[in-house]
Design a protein around this motif. Structure first.
Motif, PDB file in Angstrom:
ATOM      1  N   GLY A  85      51.813  88.347  49.385  1.00 31.35           N
ATOM      2  CA  GLY A  85      52.117  87.658  48.142  1.00 31.35           C
ATOM      3  C   GLY A  85      51.183  88.059  47.020  1.00 31.35           C
ATOM      4  N   VAL A  86      51.226  87.279  45.960  1.00 32.20           N
ATOM      5  CA  VAL A  86      50.413  87.520  44.776  1.00 32.20           C
ATOM      6  C   VAL A  86      49.741  86.223  44.343  1.00 32.20           C
ATOM      7  N   TYR A  87      48.694  86.362  43.549  1.00 32.70           N
ATOM      8  CA  TYR A  87      48.061  85.196  42.941  1.00 32.70           C
ATOM      9  C   TYR A  87      47.741  85.513  41.492  1.00 32.70           C
ATOM     10  N   LEU A  88      47.774  84.492  40.662  1.00 36.48           N
ATOM     11  CA  LEU A  88      47.416  84.574  39.247  1.00 36.48           C
ATOM     12  C   LEU A  88      46.625  83.337  38.893  1.00 36.48           C
ATOM     13  N   GLY A  89      45.672  83.488  38.006  1.00 32.45           N
ATOM     14  CA  GLY A  89      44.894  82.325  37.608  1.00 32.45           C
ATOM     15  C   GLY A  89      44.009  82.603  36.417  1.00 32.45           C
ATOM     16  N   GLY A  90      43.225  81.617  36.093  1.00 31.96           N
ATOM     17  CA  GLY A  90      42.287  81.739  34.989  1.00 31.96           C
ATOM     18  C   GLY A  90      41.191  80.715  35.138  1.00 31.96           C
ATOM     19  N   GLY A  91      40.110  80.945  34.401  1.00 31.46           N
ATOM     20  CA  GLY A  91      38.998  80.024  34.494  1.00 31.46           C
ATOM     21  C   GLY A  91      37.914  80.318  33.494  1.00 31.46           C
ATOM     22  N   ALA A  92      36.749  79.748  33.748  1.00 29.12           N
ATOM     23  CA  ALA A  92      35.583  79.925  32.880  1.00 29.12           C
ATOM     24  C   ALA A  92      34.360  80.172  33.745  1.00 29.12           C
ATOM     25  N   GLU A  93      33.423  80.939  33.200  1.00 34.57           N
ATOM     26  CA  GLU A  93      32.198  81.284  33.918  1.00 34.57           C
ATOM     27  C   GLU A  93      31.019  81.157  32.972  1.00 34.57           C
TER      28      GLU A  93
END
Length: 180
Positions: A127-135
């Protein structure tokens, strides 16, 4: 030069400047997340634990290449405990927000196994994954250290014999990365 070419060129050059934080090098990360929010076809399972992720990456300015292993536990409708483990590879694109704070987008491919603790039978697939965030990069004496939080959506087609499961889930993860 066309009327659109100049503004488009300025926008792209501005994006490259914003997306170029001053960080590079290998890192090791560890994250703990929420129990997964399971999609419709996964309603025969119930979350039984929080999620976790161990990642190894190489940051190259605004880009990072990353491999990870993650997982969590589930319970079937018959009260059988099963474990979901994913091995993934992908990338991140960082955007500097201000100072040591970056936002990022992440995505890639993964191989997932859902197996019972008692035996190796179960589902597996890609499968695949997509995401976002902050560091937030921290100035610590142990190297390039950062705290991060992200949200990711995972979509996989899993098979067990002739049975097929379209597995979709989402989870939040918070973690710590340390430069190697």
């Amino acid at each position: 030069m066309t009327p659109l070419a100049r503004p488009l060129g300025l926008a792209l050059s501005s994006l490259l400047v914003v997306a170029a934080p001053a960080a590079a090098g290998p890192y090791l990360g560890l994250g703990v997340g929420t129990a997964p929010a399971l999609g419709e076809q996964m309603q025969t399972f119930a979350p039984a634990s929080r999620s976790g992720r161990l990642e190894l990456g190489q940051r190259l300015g605004p880009l990072a290449i990353e491999g990870a292993v993650g997982g969590f536990e589930l319970v079937t409708a018959r009260a059988q405990e099963v474990r979901s483990v994913s091995l993934s590879g992908g990338g991140k694109l960082f955007f500097n927000l201000q100072g040591q704070l970056d936002a990022f987008l992440r995505g890639g491919v993964e191989r997932t196994w859902i197996t019972a603790a008692a035996d190796a039978s179960g589902y597996s697939g890609d499968g695949v994954y997509l995401g976002g965030g902050a560091e937030l990069r921290l100035a610590l004496p142990v190297g390039a250290t950062s705290l991060w939080i992200d949200y990711s959506r995972h979509q996989s087609t899993l098979r067990s014999g002739t049975a097929e499961l379209e597995a979709s889930l989402g989870m939040w993860t918070v973690g710590l990365s340390v430069g190697l």
